[in-house]
Structures are given as structure tokens and as C-alpha cells.
Design an enzyme around this catalytic site. Sequence first.
Site, PDB file in Angstrom:
ATOM      1  N   HIS A 124      -2.491   7.311   7.180  1.00  0.00           N
ATOM      2  CA  HIS A 124      -1.357   8.066   6.502  1.00  0.00           C
ATOM      3  C   HIS A 124      -2.141   9.462   6.412  1.00  0.00           C
ATOM      4  O   HIS A 124      -1.459  10.666   6.529  1.00  0.00           O
ATOM      5  CB  HIS A 124      -0.750   7.337   5.544  1.00  0.00           C
ATOM      6  CG  HIS A 124       0.255   6.520   5.760  1.00  0.00           C
ATOM      7  ND1 HIS A 124       1.519   7.020   6.338  1.00  0.00           N
ATOM      8  CD2 HIS A 124       0.676   5.207   5.613  1.00  0.00           C
ATOM      9  CE1 HIS A 124       2.303   5.996   6.632  1.00  0.00           C
ATOM     10  NE2 HIS A 124       1.915   5.088   6.118  1.00  0.00           N
ATOM     11  N   GLY A 140       0.787  -1.126   0.114  1.00  0.00           N
ATOM     12  CA  GLY A 140      -0.033  -0.320   0.202  1.00  0.00           C
ATOM     13  C   GLY A 140       0.893   1.177  -0.051  1.00  0.00           C
ATOM     14  O   GLY A 140       2.004   1.177   0.287  1.00  0.00           O
ATOM     15  N   GLN A 143       2.903  10.059   1.920  1.00  0.00           N
ATOM     16  CA  GLN A 143       4.239   9.458   1.924  1.00  0.00           C
ATOM     17  C   GLN A 143       5.263   9.891   0.824  1.00  0.00           C
ATOM     18  O   GLN A 143       6.425   9.688   0.888  1.00  0.00           O
ATOM     19  CB  GLN A 143       4.186   7.630   1.777  1.00  0.00           C
ATOM     20  CG  GLN A 143       3.456   7.027   3.162  1.00  0.00           C
ATOM     21  CD  GLN A 143       3.517   5.565   2.859  1.00  0.00           C
ATOM     22  OE1 GLN A 143       2.423   5.169   2.281  1.00  0.00           O
ATOM     23  NE2 GLN A 143       4.347   4.847   3.510  1.00  0.00           N
ATOM     24  N   CYS A 151       5.810  -0.547   7.214  1.00  0.00           N
ATOM     25  CA  CYS A 151       5.493   0.816   6.714  1.00  0.00           C
ATOM     26  C   CYS A 151       6.824   1.238   6.064  1.00  0.00           C
ATOM     27  O   CYS A 151       7.950   1.248   6.338  1.00  0.00           O
ATOM     28  CB  CYS A 151       5.164   1.764   7.710  1.00  0.00           C
ATOM     29  SG  CYS A 151       4.670   3.453   7.012  1.00  0.00           S
ATOM     30  N   LEU A 152       6.499   1.520   4.547  1.00  0.00           N
ATOM     31  CA  LEU A 152       7.435   1.961   3.801  1.00  0.00           C
ATOM     32  C   LEU A 152       8.174   3.211   4.375  1.00  0.00           C
ATOM     33  O   LEU A 152       9.266   3.660   3.850  1.00  0.00           O
ATOM     34  CB  LEU A 152       6.838   2.505   2.420  1.00  0.00           C
ATOM     35  CG  LEU A 152       6.657   1.005   1.482  1.00  0.00           C
ATOM     36  CD1 LEU A 152       5.835   1.135   0.587  1.00  0.00           C
ATOM     37  CD2 LEU A 152       7.843   0.125   1.455  1.00  0.00           C
ATOM     38  N   HIS A 189      -4.373   1.364   7.943  1.00  0.00           N
ATOM     39  CA  HIS A 189      -3.123   1.934   7.988  1.00  0.00           C
ATOM     40  C   HIS A 189      -2.894   3.058   6.975  1.00  0.00           C
ATOM     41  O   HIS A 189      -2.430   3.974   7.261  1.00  0.00           O
ATOM     42  CB  HIS A 189      -2.070   0.595   7.660  1.00  0.00           C
ATOM     43  CG  HIS A 189      -0.743   0.990   7.475  1.00  0.00           C
ATOM     44  ND1 HIS A 189       0.471   0.602   8.336  1.00  0.00           N
ATOM     45  CD2 HIS A 189      -0.044   1.881   6.636  1.00  0.00           C
ATOM     46  CE1 HIS A 189       1.573   1.286   7.765  1.00  0.00           C
ATOM     47  NE2 HIS A 189       1.303   1.908   6.965  1.00  0.00           N
ATOM     48  N   GLU A 190      -3.456   2.854   5.655  1.00  0.00           N
ATOM     49  CA  GLU A 190      -3.433   3.984   4.568  1.00  0.00           C
ATOM     50  C   GLU A 190      -4.101   5.053   5.002  1.00  0.00           C
ATOM     51  O   GLU A 190      -3.865   6.045   5.049  1.00  0.00           O
ATOM     52  CB  GLU A 190      -3.713   3.187   3.337  1.00  0.00           C
ATOM     53  CG  GLU A 190      -3.069   2.183   3.030  1.00  0.00           C
ATOM     54  CD  GLU A 190      -1.541   2.285   2.914  1.00  0.00           C
ATOM     55  OE1 GLU A 190      -0.982   3.465   2.826  1.00  0.00           O
ATOM     56  OE2 GLU A 190      -0.781   1.273   2.844  1.00  0.00           O
TER      57      GLU A 190
END
Length: 170
Positions: free
Chosen positions: A138, A46, A51, A92-93, A134-135
Site C-alpha cells: 500500500h 491492518g 488508505q 483489503c479494506l 500487503h501493507e
Amino acid sequence: MAKLPILEFPDERLRTKAVAVETVDDEVRQLVDDMLETMYDARGIGLAATQIDVHRRVVVMDVSDDNSQPLVLINPRYEPMGEEKEPLSEGCLSIPEYYAEVPRFLKVKLNALDRNGEPYELEADGLLAHCIQHEYDHLEGVLFVDYLSSLKRDRVMRKMQKRHKLMQDA
Ligand code: GNR
Ligand code: NI
């Protein structure tokens, strides 16, 4: 298409609240395509626009094993289906090489626009449900480490600062 750099914790820009997309036009579709390329390249499941320092309510996801099921979420909203939560190990990226268990709603009902601006609804559980939550976080400027104890969060912070220093010196 273009691969874009991903902001890393504790970068304050990750704390920005994203604004809704008013019209899904070619510019938004270009953003979606760039985000998919960036996500696949980084091997994530994702990616939220936040981000890549674009503060608009756009998310891409693909939880398939072979990158065959891209999902586009524009102006996403979700509702929990039931009160049950389950912990799952998240990464997480924006926080590379760190994983921790986060409790999330087991099942959610998602509403979003697709890359043509068409509204759709989706019921999700398991990894997909975790990823949606999670997204969404963000887009609100929230990171999964916010759910950990301050002791653990401080540890992650120091680890990330070390990493950034090493990258700078290299
Ligand atoms: O690649 C990712 N894996 C993942 C695993 C469990 C729960 C959420 C995620 S999302 C993450 C990619 C990312 O950082 N998205 O914002
Ligand atoms: Ni993330």
C-alpha cells in the site's frame, strides 16, 4: 480519536507512493491512534496511511483475535527469510467483499519504528507475514489485485464500480 474514511479501488490516490516519516512526534502519534480506531471499526487486521489518503509511511496492524495486540510500523522495511512463498486468501479494506489467493514470502524480517520512534525488529510468518507485505505494498501504491490476471482485475473493477454507483444512488 477520529474514524477516517477509507479510499476504495480503483481510486487513483491509492497509487500514491508514501514518503518517509522524519520525526515521530505527537502529530504522527495522533495519526496512529486515528488509524487504529479506523482499522478496528472496519474489522481489518491492518491499515496503511495511504488508505486514508495520508501519504506517509505509517501502518497499523493487529492480527490477534481480540484486538489486544496493536502493532505500529513507521518507515517499515522487510526482508524475506528464505525464498519460500505460500498462497493465502487476502482481503483489503479498500476492496470490500473481494478475496483472492496471493503468494507472499512465508517468513520475513521486519524493521520499523514504533509509536515512540524507537526502532524494532520482528520475525514474522503466516498471516502476520502476509499482512506486512500487503501493507508495505500500500505504501508503494500497490494493491493485491495487481497480482491477479487482468481478466480477474477487470472483474473486480466492474464489481467495485457497480458498488460505488449503488452507494451514490442510495
Ligand atoms: O483486513 C485485512 N485482512 C487481510 C487478510 C489477509 C492478508 C492481508 C490482509 S490486510 C486487510 C486489511 C487491509 O486492507 N489492509 O491494508
Ligand atoms: Ni489493504
